[in-house]
Scaffold this motif. Sequence first.
Motif, PDB file in Angstrom:
ATOM      1  N   PHE A 249       0.866  -1.230  -0.192  1.00 27.95           N
ATOM      2  CA  PHE A 249       0.069   0.450   0.150  1.00 27.95           C
ATOM      3  C   PHE A 249       1.077   1.209   0.217  1.00 27.95           C
ATOM      4  N   PHE A 250       1.546   1.151   1.028  1.00 33.17           N
ATOM      5  CA  PHE A 250       2.614   2.416   0.755  1.00 33.17           C
ATOM      6  C   PHE A 250       3.540   2.733  -0.914  1.00 33.17           C
ATOM      7  N   GLU A 251       3.844   1.716  -1.151  1.00 33.39           N
ATOM      8  CA  GLU A 251       4.452   1.676  -2.392  1.00 33.39           C
ATOM      9  C   GLU A 251       3.617   2.014  -3.558  1.00 33.39           C
ATOM     10  N   VAL A 252       2.642   1.649  -3.610  1.00 33.66           N
ATOM     11  CA  VAL A 252       1.459   2.089  -4.591  1.00 33.66           C
ATOM     12  C   VAL A 252       1.670   3.035  -4.533  1.00 33.66           C
ATOM     13  N   THR A 253       0.894   3.594  -3.082  1.00 35.61           N
ATOM     14  CA  THR A 253      -0.133   4.960  -3.046  1.00 35.61           C
ATOM     15  C   THR A 253       1.255   6.033  -3.346  1.00 35.61           C
ATOM     16  N   LEU A 254       2.749   5.676  -2.324  1.00 37.63           N
ATOM     17  CA  LEU A 254       4.207   6.780  -3.198  1.00 37.63           C
ATOM     18  C   LEU A 254       3.414   7.854  -4.580  1.00 37.63           C
ATOM     19  N   PHE A 255       3.927   6.548  -5.191  1.00 36.96           N
ATOM     20  CA  PHE A 255       4.034   6.717  -6.892  1.00 36.96           C
ATOM     21  C   PHE A 255       2.657   7.059  -7.939  1.00 36.96           C
ATOM     22  N   ALA A 256       1.119   6.814  -7.022  1.00 32.94           N
ATOM     23  CA  ALA A 256      -0.157   7.035  -7.108  1.00 32.94           C
ATOM     24  C   ALA A 256      -0.492   8.775  -6.817  1.00 32.94           C
TER      25      ALA A 256
END
Length: 449
Positions: A249-256
């Motif tokens: 979740f942290f990685e997906v939301t970072l790039f999003a």
Amino acid sequence: MRFSPWEAKYLLKLALPVFIAQVVQVLMGVVDTIMAGQVSPTDLAALSIATGLWIPIMLTLQGILLALTGIVAHHHGANDQHSIREQLHQAIYLALVLTCLGLIVITWISIPISYIDMEPAVAAMSLDYINFVKYGLPAYLIFCTFRNVSEGKTLTKPALYISVLGLAVNIPANYIFIHGHFGMPALGGAGCGVATALVFWAMAIGMITYTYFSKKINGRFLLKHPMKPNLNAMWVMFKMGIPISLATFFEVTLFACIPLFIASMGAVVVSGHQVAASVSTVLFMMPLSLSMAICIRVGNLAGQQNFTEMKQTIFTSFMLAIGISAIVASITYLGRDFISSIYSDDAEVIVLASSILVLACFYQLPDALQVAANGVLRGLKYTKPISYITFISYWLIGFSLGYVLGRTDLIVPAMGPHGFWLGIILGLTVAAVLMLVTVKKRINNEIYN
């Protein structure tokens, strides 16, 4: 420790089918994009927004079930089929619970959609897509459950075969529901949601069928006589899976989130960043596949209590990760202009994307090492540190520094998207160091306690 060619060959043998399966699943998204884009820009925009909301939900729930791979790998190494059977049944119950949680979240999805500045037609179609695809959520989580069991038993090819089946279903299903053939309504971009739900059900049925008839998996034994729900076993699996899920979740939301903070800089800037992010996502599949193989192999050896060979495997894994990062960085650097031109024919976008991809070369090494260490920790069933390490590294350090460099003049004149990517480089470097230290401590704890 020394590098083991045999271990390297075995790890790559496990990782290759995982990598190809991931590429096939990406191709499904490409097919959706192409077929929806042929209808109209409205359909393509709706698909983009809907998947941007749907995919984080799906991956977050899937991340919890990834704990099953390490658990099964341990029991497989110890040749404990009865425990694998119990874990499979409890994981199925957990998948159903997670489905309910996901559906509850989706009932509120209209709220974030209402806050996004877009045309009403795009908003309506985005919501239709999500309301269609949600019916495939239970199937997707069940597929993940059976896939994790198969991979925990070192069988990574079945998921590849089933992914190809999914792609074969995806293309005609899109054709039927986007354009309205064979008496079905023409749903436009929202039809991709129906097609994706059907793909998930086809993959789930395919994976269950394969498991049942596979002698290597011993599916008839694993699936006989349904066991009663065991809340304690489900809770243990949930606790192990939550850190993996949060890291995703942290990685997906970072790039999003980065595009939201550079949107005011113009379409060229956002497009350049998006091209670089898309390329990086595809290339990331190589170290990610290796991470899955590491989890399986380390879990098997930990279950056997074979700590000498496990240490050699871990050392070999990190050497492989370094080698893969060098390959990925070389491909990125040498092909940056050509790759960027595939995504866009705008000269400014190509130049910007190419310059960002140069920066992406520098984070390949720390990224490969941190994801390899992630695989080791999951194989050791020690996932708790993963969540706080990724949060601290990605958000408190990476994003914060990226924002300062990209949007402010506090350190240097505002660098735009390049500043955010420099933040990502530092964040991944910190994550790699913390993960490696954690792995070393955990190995010592496994051996001497």
